[in-house]
Design an enzyme around this catalytic site. Structure first.
Site, PDB file in Angstrom:
ATOM      1  N   GLU A 167       0.830  -1.207   0.000  1.00  0.00           N
ATOM      2  CA  GLU A 167       0.000   0.000   0.000  1.00  0.00           C
ATOM      3  C   GLU A 167       0.858   1.248   0.000  1.00  0.00           C
ATOM      4  O   GLU A 167       1.959   1.262   0.555  1.00  0.00           O
ATOM      5  CB  GLU A 167      -0.876   0.014   1.253  1.00  0.00           C
ATOM      6  N   CYS A 177       3.223   8.378   1.423  1.00  0.00           N
ATOM      7  CA  CYS A 177       3.452   7.452   2.537  1.00  0.00           C
ATOM      8  C   CYS A 177       3.748   6.082   1.946  1.00  0.00           C
ATOM      9  O   CYS A 177       2.894   5.485   1.298  1.00  0.00           O
ATOM     10  CB  CYS A 177       2.197   7.406   3.416  1.00  0.00           C
ATOM     11  N   CYS A 199       4.555  -7.361   8.212  1.00  0.00           N
ATOM     12  CA  CYS A 199       5.290  -6.787   9.342  1.00  0.00           C
ATOM     13  C   CYS A 199       5.406  -7.834  10.439  1.00  0.00           C
ATOM     14  O   CYS A 199       4.511  -8.651  10.629  1.00  0.00           O
ATOM     15  CB  CYS A 199       4.522  -5.565   9.855  1.00  0.00           C
ATOM     16  N   CYS A 258       1.608  -5.378  16.285  1.00  0.00           N
ATOM     17  CA  CYS A 258       0.797  -4.436  17.073  1.00  0.00           C
ATOM     18  C   CYS A 258      -0.681  -4.805  16.889  1.00  0.00           C
ATOM     19  O   CYS A 258      -1.137  -5.012  15.762  1.00  0.00           O
ATOM     20  CB  CYS A 258       1.045  -2.996  16.628  1.00  0.00           C
ATOM     21  N   CYS A 318      -3.140  -2.864  14.488  1.00  0.00           N
ATOM     22  CA  CYS A 318      -2.679  -2.541  13.140  1.00  0.00           C
ATOM     23  C   CYS A 318      -2.994  -3.656  12.148  1.00  0.00           C
ATOM     24  O   CYS A 318      -2.658  -4.827  12.381  1.00  0.00           O
ATOM     25  CB  CYS A 318      -1.172  -2.293  13.177  1.00  0.00           C
ATOM     26  N   GLY A 331       4.949  -2.148   7.466  1.00  0.00           N
ATOM     27  CA  GLY A 331       6.331  -2.528   7.768  1.00  0.00           C
ATOM     28  C   GLY A 331       6.951  -1.687   8.850  1.00  0.00           C
ATOM     29  O   GLY A 331       6.442  -0.623   9.206  1.00  0.00           O
ATOM     30  N   GLU A 332       8.043  -2.201   9.381  1.00  0.00           N
ATOM     31  CA  GLU A 332       8.795  -1.482  10.412  1.00  0.00           C
ATOM     32  C   GLU A 332      10.137  -1.080   9.784  1.00  0.00           C
ATOM     33  O   GLU A 332      11.020  -1.932   9.597  1.00  0.00           O
ATOM     34  CB  GLU A 332       8.989  -2.390  11.640  1.00  0.00           C
ATOM     35  N   SER A 368       8.808   6.450  10.755  1.00  0.00           N
ATOM     36  CA  SER A 368       8.040   6.076  11.941  1.00  0.00           C
ATOM     37  C   SER A 368       8.455   4.694  12.431  1.00  0.00           C
ATOM     38  O   SER A 368       8.534   3.745  11.659  1.00  0.00           O
ATOM     39  CB  SER A 368       6.550   6.080  11.578  1.00  0.00           C
ATOM     40  N   SER A 375       5.986   5.474  17.621  1.00  0.00           N
ATOM     41  CA  SER A 375       4.644   5.009  17.957  1.00  0.00           C
ATOM     42  C   SER A 375       4.630   4.602  19.419  1.00  0.00           C
ATOM     43  O   SER A 375       5.109   3.525  19.774  1.00  0.00           O
ATOM     44  CB  SER A 375       4.275   3.821  17.061  1.00  0.00           C
ATOM     45  N   LEU A 376       4.092   5.460  20.252  1.00  0.00           N
ATOM     46  CA  LEU A 376       4.126   5.217  21.700  1.00  0.00           C
ATOM     47  C   LEU A 376       2.825   4.551  22.149  1.00  0.00           C
ATOM     48  O   LEU A 376       2.827   3.483  22.745  1.00  0.00           O
ATOM     49  CB  LEU A 376       4.380   6.548  22.426  1.00  0.00           C
ATOM     50  N   HIS A 377       1.718   5.223  21.901  1.00  0.00           N
ATOM     51  CA  HIS A 377       0.380   4.647  22.063  1.00  0.00           C
ATOM     52  C   HIS A 377      -0.042   4.271  23.479  1.00  0.00           C
ATOM     53  O   HIS A 377      -1.147   3.747  23.667  1.00  0.00           O
ATOM     54  CB  HIS A 377       0.185   3.418  21.158  1.00  0.00           C
ATOM     55  N   ASN A 425      -8.093   3.885  14.114  1.00  0.00           N
ATOM     56  CA  ASN A 425      -8.915   3.408  13.006  1.00  0.00           C
ATOM     57  C   ASN A 425      -9.387   2.027  13.350  1.00  0.00           C
ATOM     58  O   ASN A 425      -8.576   1.154  13.664  1.00  0.00           O
ATOM     59  CB  ASN A 425      -8.064   3.278  11.734  1.00  0.00           C
ATOM     60  N   CYS A 466      -4.432   1.801   7.470  1.00  0.00           N
ATOM     61  CA  CYS A 466      -3.116   1.174   7.356  1.00  0.00           C
ATOM     62  C   CYS A 466      -3.139  -0.350   7.164  1.00  0.00           C
ATOM     63  O   CYS A 466      -3.402  -1.105   8.080  1.00  0.00           O
ATOM     64  CB  CYS A 466      -2.352   1.510   8.628  1.00  0.00           C
TER      65      CYS A 466
HETATM   66  N1  SAH Z   1       6.090   0.272  11.976  1.00  0.00           N
HETATM   67  C1  SAH Z   1       6.071   1.684  12.026  1.00  0.00           C
HETATM   68  C2  SAH Z   1       5.365   2.357  10.859  1.00  0.00           C
HETATM   69  C3  SAH Z   1       4.103   1.783  10.338  1.00  0.00           C
HETATM   70  S1  SAH Z   1       2.579   2.127  11.147  1.00  0.00           S
HETATM   71  C4  SAH Z   1       5.491   2.149  13.350  1.00  0.00           C
HETATM   72  O1  SAH Z   1       5.035   1.326  14.118  1.00  0.00           O
HETATM   73  O2  SAH Z   1       5.548   3.331  13.635  1.00  0.00           O
HETATM   74  C5  SAH Z   1       2.298   3.848  11.016  1.00  0.00           C
HETATM   75  C6  SAH Z   1       1.558   4.422  12.196  1.00  0.00           C
HETATM   76  O3  SAH Z   1       0.167   4.070  12.171  1.00  0.00           O
HETATM   77  C7  SAH Z   1       2.098   3.953  13.529  1.00  0.00           C
HETATM   78  O4  SAH Z   1       2.114   5.018  14.456  1.00  0.00           O
HETATM   79  C8  SAH Z   1       1.059   2.922  13.924  1.00  0.00           C
HETATM   80  O5  SAH Z   1       1.116   2.636  15.278  1.00  0.00           O
HETATM   81  C9  SAH Z   1      -0.203   3.593  13.450  1.00  0.00           C
HETATM   82  N2  SAH Z   1      -1.360   2.706  13.308  1.00  0.00           N
HETATM   83  C10 SAH Z   1      -1.395   1.432  12.901  1.00  0.00           C
HETATM   84  N3  SAH Z   1      -2.644   0.954  12.919  1.00  0.00           N
HETATM   85  C11 SAH Z   1      -3.429   1.946  13.351  1.00  0.00           C
HETATM   86  C12 SAH Z   1      -4.815   2.061  13.609  1.00  0.00           C
HETATM   87  N4  SAH Z   1      -5.669   1.041  13.411  1.00  0.00           N
HETATM   88  N5  SAH Z   1      -5.273   3.255  14.050  1.00  0.00           N
HETATM   89  C13 SAH Z   1      -4.433   4.296  14.246  1.00  0.00           C
HETATM   90  N6  SAH Z   1      -3.114   4.242  14.035  1.00  0.00           N
HETATM   91  C14 SAH Z   1      -2.612   3.071  13.609  1.00  0.00           C
END
Ligand code: SAH
Length: 345
Positions: A93, A106, A113, A117, A120, A160-161, A192, A215-217, A291, A334
């Site tokens: 994508e 992007c 990946c 997470c 995701c 991907g990471e 990221s 990505s802290l979350h 999302n 994503c």
């Molecule tokens: N692997 C990298 C980059 C890919 S994800 C990372 O983890 O940062 C890009 C961003 O989208 C990251 O911040 C990820 O945590 C976030 N993301 C993934 N799925 C999501 C979702 N369902 N809702 C909101 N953000 C999401």
């Protein structure tokens, strides 16, 4: 004999190879320009090279390329979401967004990946393989060609990471910022990561000047480990130590991504805890209403909770934004397009 991907070679490597073929120096410039300015996909398109040379190149090299498998265009703001295909059945994508300052792309850095997470969609099908630098570039070139535009900003934030595909991503950055190529300013590029700590140090030491998004979350290990398996390898305190090193060495502020999940990490208590953890750091917090992905049951925080969260963070002198939702009508979030496609196979 496996052919070398000529689009992944940097200028010095390409020069070495053309020299070994006994070609004059100006040929390197010509080939590099065909690959990276004109974004060609076949040696036959390199019209100022003699036919014999084009044949020789195609015997030895391949040009990584992807084709548009499907494309969604937002009626609201023109955001374009691509599903590109490599080879027969590998899909990635890529999203192109239009901003006042130009077009931002992007890109995906891996097929699938490993990070897993929970929120995701990219984690759904697991990991297949790394993308090469040439393949990452071809995402951009394919989008530019399809839309007849020039990309000026890039985010490594698709599937991907990137820090798990470190060398290829570094080569990608080198190529995409090359003055003889697309010449994107490194200041216009963000990467990221979910927090591969040793690689954050390695990236900092390269002193490239790109923006690092982390990505802290979650504000504590207990919550973060519930959604992000990477946290059991490198916890928040190790991660923030690496982030501080990054800002010290590069003088660039970090952007912390925080997906707001209803009832999970959006309470006032979480906001205070987050403010305490990030207080005094050169950083910015980007809140993303999560999302919903069909395969999980996370629900985005409501507007009131988000407002409250922001108020608390701002009262602690942190800068906060809520991620602008572009293309909300095509918001297969994503990795979702790719996940659907894979299920169809
Ligand atoms: N692997 C990298 C980059 C890919 S994800 C990372 O983890 O940062 C890009 C961003 O989208 C990251 O911040 C990820 O945590 C976030 N993301 C993934 N799925 C999501 C979702 N369902 N809702 C909101 N953000 C999401």
């Amino acid at each position: 004999m496996d052919k070398t991907d000529i689009r992944s070679l940097n200028f010095a490597q390409l020069s070495e190879q053309t020299e070994a073929l006994g070609l004059p120096k100006f040929r390197t410039n010509q080939i590099f320009s065909w690959l990276h300015n004109k974004g060609v996909e076949d040696f036959s398109e390199m019209s100022d090279l003699p036919k014999s040379l084009r044949d020789k190149l195609s015997e030895r090299y391949l040009i990584s390329k992807c084709v548009v498998d499907s494309k969604l265009v937002s009626k609201i703001d023109g955001t374009v979401k691509y599903l590109f295909r490599f080879g027969e059945n590998e899909f990635v994508e890529c999203v192109v967004m239009k901003y006042k300052y130009g077009y931002s792309c992007c890109i995906s850095t891996q097929l699938g990946c490993k990070m897993g997470c929970k929120f995701c969609a990219s984690a759904i099908g697991g990991f297949e393989r790394n993308l090469s630098a040439g393949e990452m570039l071809s995402e951009i070139y394919a989008a530019q060609k399809d839309l007849n535009i020039k990309i000026s900003h890039i985010v490594l934030m698709g599937t991907g990471e990137p820090l798990d595909n470190f060398d290829n991503c570094m080569r990608f950055l080198e190529l995409v910022t090359d003055e003889r190529g697309l010449n994107v300013s490194i200041r216009h590029i963000s990467l990221s990561t979910c927090g591969i700590v040793p690689k954050i140090y390695e990236l900092a030491d390269k002193r490239l000047g790109l923006t690092l998004s982390v990505s802290l979350h979650a504000p504590n290990d207990e919550l973060r480990s519930q959604t992000m398996p990477v946290n059991s390898k490198w916890n928040i305190s190790e991660l923030l130590k690496a982030c501080k090193y990054y800002t010290e060495v590069t003088s660039r502020r970090i952007s912390f991504e925080y997906a707001m999940i209803d009832g999970f990490n959006d309470s006032e208590k979480c906001a205070y805890e987050l403010a305490k953890k990030l207080g005094g750091m050169l950083c910015h917090i980007n809140l993303i209403p999560v999302n919903n992905v069909r395969e999980n049951n996370f629900v985005k925080s409501n507007g009131e909770n988000i407002k409250n969260f922001i108020k608390i963070l701002e009262s602690k002198n942190l800068t906060v934004t809520v991620r602008r939702t572009l293309g909300s009508d095509i918001n297969a979030s994503c990795g979702q397009l790719r996940a659907r496609k894979k299920q169809a196979y």
